[in-house]
Design a protein around this motif. Sequence first.
Motif: not given
Length: 282
Positions: A169-174, A204-207
């Motif tokens: 989750k954190e990695t996708l946001a970053l 989209e993936l991060a969300q």
Amino acid sequence: MDDTVRLYVVATPIGNLSDLSPRAVEVLQTVDLIACEDTRTTGRLLKHIHSSVPTISYHQHNEESRSEQLLEMMLQGKTLAVVSDAGMPGISDPGERLIAKAVDQGLPLSVLPGPCAFLTALVGSGLPASRFSFIGFLEKNRSARRAELQAFSQREETLIFYEAPHRLKETLALFHEVFGDRRACLARELSKLHEEYERGPLGELAQRYETKTPRGEYVLILEGFTQAQREDEARAHEAAYTVREDVLAALKQGCSKKEAIKQVARARGLSKNQVYQEVLDL
């Protein structure tokens, strides 16, 4: 099996046991000893192929000392195989040190091709596969990861990462913060019953993973920096900064006025004279 070979590097299934090659089966049934990441995991594989070859643990916590021990066995004439829990030894898994030591000693070795998670994910992602870089796991520290990703931000080839579920989750946001809305693909459970590819823009993936619970390790495939993205960034920069501001920034970095004008002209697609006219008083 070649009697002269002292070390076999054997790729093992990443999920589906049927992916183990006949040659790999033969080697794992006939070597003197198998060095493996987890003796229990490899034990299940050996039971599946009816192999009674003994195993010895070889993992990230004992890799250096165990490599010396295994090297000595090979120098005494023993034939060894090295495997990881899944995939190719040495690729984000133990094996690299032992292979390097065998090469340094001039010991014959043979690498048996086979399953590899990142190549499988790359091909299945639908993203360009003609040029790519495998990065693997990023630094655990957030600031170190950010710096690492920023260093990759202008790379044009497809980039491939591994990530653990608790950090996804954190990695996708970053990733979304650093790379913008590039195309990406998340792959998990490859070759297994619940194999899954999730493709889409990073945003989209991060969300999606703001609410979705990650399960298992992931391969994250990221589109490289395209010419269209480069042009978009250039237009955004030109809208935000004047020619004069760009020249001043170059001067602050230590460029001469002549070199600064040349750099800005090249970056903006202008003639040097056009830039010069904007900074006559500098």
